[in-house]
Write an enzyme that holds these catalytic residues in place. Structure first.
Site, PDB file in Angstrom:
ATOM      1  N   ASN A   1      14.514 -10.423   5.591  1.00 52.49           N
ATOM      2  CA  ASN A   1      13.532 -10.598   4.513  1.00 52.49           C
ATOM      3  C   ASN A   1      13.135  -9.195   4.044  1.00 52.49           C
ATOM      4  O   ASN A   1      12.387  -8.506   4.727  1.00 52.49           O
ATOM      5  CB  ASN A   1      12.327 -11.376   5.069  1.00 52.49           C
ATOM      6  CG  ASN A   1      11.172 -11.448   4.085  1.00 52.49           C
ATOM      7  OD1 ASN A   1      11.318 -11.092   2.914  1.00 52.49           O
ATOM      8  ND2 ASN A   1      10.024 -11.903   4.559  1.00 52.49           N
ATOM      9  N   TRP A   2      13.677  -8.806   2.903  1.00 48.60           N
ATOM     10  CA  TRP A   2      13.434  -7.431   2.432  1.00 48.60           C
ATOM     11  C   TRP A   2      12.033  -7.256   1.848  1.00 48.60           C
ATOM     12  O   TRP A   2      11.644  -6.143   1.517  1.00 48.60           O
ATOM     13  CB  TRP A   2      14.491  -7.036   1.403  1.00 48.60           C
ATOM     14  CG  TRP A   2      15.817  -6.656   2.015  1.00 48.60           C
ATOM     15  CD1 TRP A   2      16.174  -6.755   3.339  1.00 48.60           C
ATOM     16  CD2 TRP A   2      16.954  -6.098   1.337  1.00 48.60           C
ATOM     17  NE1 TRP A   2      17.457  -6.302   3.519  1.00 48.60           N
ATOM     18  CE2 TRP A   2      17.961  -5.888   2.310  1.00 48.60           C
ATOM     19  CE3 TRP A   2      17.221  -5.763   0.009  1.00 48.60           C
ATOM     20  CZ2 TRP A   2      19.207  -5.361   1.989  1.00 48.60           C
ATOM     21  CZ3 TRP A   2      18.474  -5.234  -0.316  1.00 48.60           C
ATOM     22  CH2 TRP A   2      19.452  -5.032   0.666  1.00 48.60           C
ATOM     23  N   LYS A   3      11.303  -8.354   1.648  1.00 50.00           N
ATOM     24  CA  LYS A   3       9.956  -8.293   1.071  1.00 50.00           C
ATOM     25  C   LYS A   3      10.002  -7.492  -0.242  1.00 50.00           C
ATOM     26  O   LYS A   3      11.001  -7.562  -0.952  1.00 50.00           O
ATOM     27  CB  LYS A   3       8.976  -7.717   2.087  1.00 50.00           C
ATOM     28  CG  LYS A   3       9.051  -8.483   3.417  1.00 50.00           C
ATOM     29  CD  LYS A   3       7.937  -8.192   4.363  1.00 50.00           C
ATOM     30  CE  LYS A   3       8.132  -9.022   5.629  1.00 50.00           C
ATOM     31  NZ  LYS A   3       7.046  -8.894   6.579  1.00 50.00           N
TER      32      LYS A   3
ATOM     33  N   HIS B   1       5.730 -18.141   3.592  1.00 48.30           N
ATOM     34  CA  HIS B   1       5.541 -16.930   4.408  1.00 48.30           C
ATOM     35  C   HIS B   1       4.051 -16.594   4.468  1.00 48.30           C
ATOM     36  O   HIS B   1       3.330 -16.759   3.480  1.00 48.30           O
ATOM     37  CB  HIS B   1       6.337 -15.770   3.792  1.00 48.30           C
ATOM     38  CG  HIS B   1       6.415 -14.598   4.713  1.00 48.30           C
ATOM     39  ND1 HIS B   1       5.369 -13.723   4.876  1.00 48.30           N
ATOM     40  CD2 HIS B   1       7.402 -14.166   5.540  1.00 48.30           C
ATOM     41  CE1 HIS B   1       5.715 -12.806   5.765  1.00 48.30           C
ATOM     42  NE2 HIS B   1       6.944 -13.052   6.185  1.00 48.30           N
TER      43      HIS B   1
ATOM     44  N   GLU C   1       2.518 -13.901   4.287  1.00 48.32           N
ATOM     45  CA  GLU C   1       2.053 -12.938   3.272  1.00 48.32           C
ATOM     46  C   GLU C   1       1.803 -13.633   1.933  1.00 48.32           C
ATOM     47  O   GLU C   1       0.916 -13.232   1.179  1.00 48.32           O
ATOM     48  CB  GLU C   1       3.067 -11.790   3.143  1.00 48.32           C
ATOM     49  CG  GLU C   1       3.008 -10.879   4.363  1.00 48.32           C
ATOM     50  CD  GLU C   1       4.283 -10.106   4.649  1.00 48.32           C
ATOM     51  OE1 GLU C   1       5.186 -10.074   3.808  1.00 48.32           O
ATOM     52  OE2 GLU C   1       4.369  -9.543   5.766  1.00 48.32           O
TER      53      GLU C   1
ATOM     54  N   GLU D   1       6.540 -17.574  12.855  1.00 48.64           N
ATOM     55  CA  GLU D   1       6.178 -16.162  12.798  1.00 48.64           C
ATOM     56  C   GLU D   1       4.676 -16.012  13.062  1.00 48.64           C
ATOM     57  O   GLU D   1       3.862 -16.208  12.145  1.00 48.64           O
ATOM     58  CB  GLU D   1       6.474 -15.584  11.414  1.00 48.64           C
ATOM     59  CG  GLU D   1       7.921 -15.692  10.999  1.00 48.64           C
ATOM     60  CD  GLU D   1       8.230 -14.752   9.842  1.00 48.64           C
ATOM     61  OE1 GLU D   1       9.043 -13.843  10.041  1.00 48.64           O
ATOM     62  OE2 GLU D   1       7.641 -14.904   8.765  1.00 48.64           O
TER      63      GLU D   1
ATOM     64  N   GLY E   1       5.217  -7.130  11.338  1.00 50.77           N
ATOM     65  CA  GLY E   1       5.085  -5.738  10.910  1.00 50.77           C
ATOM     66  C   GLY E   1       4.175  -4.895  11.791  1.00 50.77           C
ATOM     67  O   GLY E   1       3.797  -3.784  11.419  1.00 50.77           O
TER      68      GLY E   1
ATOM     69  N   SER F   1       8.352  -8.618  14.157  1.00 52.33           N
ATOM     70  CA  SER F   1       8.740  -7.388  14.866  1.00 52.33           C
ATOM     71  C   SER F   1       9.997  -7.557  15.725  1.00 52.33           C
ATOM     72  O   SER F   1      10.115  -6.953  16.790  1.00 52.33           O
ATOM     73  CB  SER F   1       7.577  -6.864  15.715  1.00 52.33           C
ATOM     74  OG  SER F   1       6.475  -6.545  14.886  1.00 52.33           O
TER      75      SER F   1
ATOM     76  N   GLY G   1      11.985  -8.679   9.140  1.00 58.35           N
ATOM     77  CA  GLY G   1      11.446  -7.921   8.020  1.00 58.35           C
ATOM     78  C   GLY G   1      11.899  -6.465   8.090  1.00 58.35           C
ATOM     79  O   GLY G   1      13.002  -6.112   7.678  1.00 58.35           O
ATOM     80  N   GLY G   2      11.030  -5.615   8.633  1.00 61.10           N
ATOM     81  CA  GLY G   2      11.262  -4.168   8.641  1.00 61.10           C
ATOM     82  C   GLY G   2      12.652  -3.763   9.120  1.00 61.10           C
ATOM     83  O   GLY G   2      13.308  -2.920   8.492  1.00 61.10           O
TER      84      GLY G   2
END
Ligand code: PGA
Length: 253
Positions: A10-12, A93, A95, A164, A170, A210, A231-232
């Site tokens: 997930n590149w956000k 998600h 966010e 999640e 993150g 994470s 993600g990251g």
């Protein structure tokens, strides 16, 4: 585990065309590692370009509107997402829920639109730290899913669930292995209750929060953990592929 492990990046809100070589590198490596299914959800602006680069990996979006078309400035419909080359969409998600006030009902409406457009869905759920501290994590997550899991014909084939915990996204913190396994077991029971003894066990449940090459193998070895939403660590081909390799090792063990 019903199918190959599923590792989704997930590149956000990260990535311009300068990121396309990373996508290409991920795709080339995924062609060699057939034991793992790999996918990326780049920002809307890159879906078409990544889709053109990718021969092996799946390409998806990070959200879609619940409306089919019309006067919704700035929104992107599920049909547009599918038209851009995406095969799936991440919905619910945390966010989106926190920054855009998305409710369970809105997520459920987006799920229906995405299915109507022929997209597969990665449906996210997860509790806050305060909810976990109160001992209510499981009931909270199951309630999120009860409200938004689709129950139409063959819906189980189109759905992946991603658990999640919000406090692990993150932050570098991950849930304990015991807590991950317990939550995934509870989600599996709900999927069996919803979709039956045959289809329920085949729905994949991803863990997210994470995940990195160093912790992926132990997380992906847990029962009912069928992959990861990353993600990251998905922003560089090297770390993302490290997770894919860990997934294939976990599968072989
Ligand atoms: P993270 O994000 O891997 O950076 O924690 C996961 C996610 O939000 O899907």
């Amino acid at each position: 585990m019903a199918e190959r492990p599923y590792i989704v990046g997930n590149w956000k809100m990260n990535g311009t065309r300068a990121m396309l070589p990373e996508a290409r590198a991920i795709d080339r490596a995924a062609q060699r590692n057939m034991k793992v299914e790999v996918a990326i959800a780049p920002p809307f602006t890159l879906i078409h370009a990544v889709h053109r680069e990718a021969e092996q990996i799946g390409v998806g979006a990070q959200d879609c509107s619940c409306d089919p078309d019309g006067a919704h400035t700035g929104d992107i419909s599920a049909t547009m997402v599918a038209d851009s080359g995406a095969k799936f969409v991440i919905l619910g998600h945390s966010e989106r829920r926190s920054a855009h006030n998305e409710t369970d009902a809105m997520v459920a409406a987006k799920v229906r639109s995405a299915l109507d457009a022929g997209l597969r869905i990665i449906l996210c759920c997860g509790e806050s730290e305060a909810t976990r501290d109160k001992g209510e994590a499981e009931s909270f997550v199951l309630n999120q899913l009860r409200t938004s899991l689709p129950e139409t014909d063959n819906a189980a084939e189109k759905v992946t669930v991603a658990y999640e915990p919000i406090w692990a996204i993150g932050t570098g913190k991950t849930a304990s292995l015991e807590d991950i396994e317990a939550m995934h077991g509870a989600i599996r029971a709900l999927l069996v209750e919803t979709y039956g003894e045959e289809a329920g066990p085949a729905v994949r449940i991803l863990y997210g929060g994470s995940v990195k090459p160093e912790n992926a193998r132990e997380i992906l070895s847990l029962s009912n953990v069928d992959g990861a939403l990353v993600g990251g660590a998905s922003l560089s081909a090297e770390s993302f592929l490290g997770i894919a390799v860990a997934a294939s090792e976990a599968e072989e063990a």
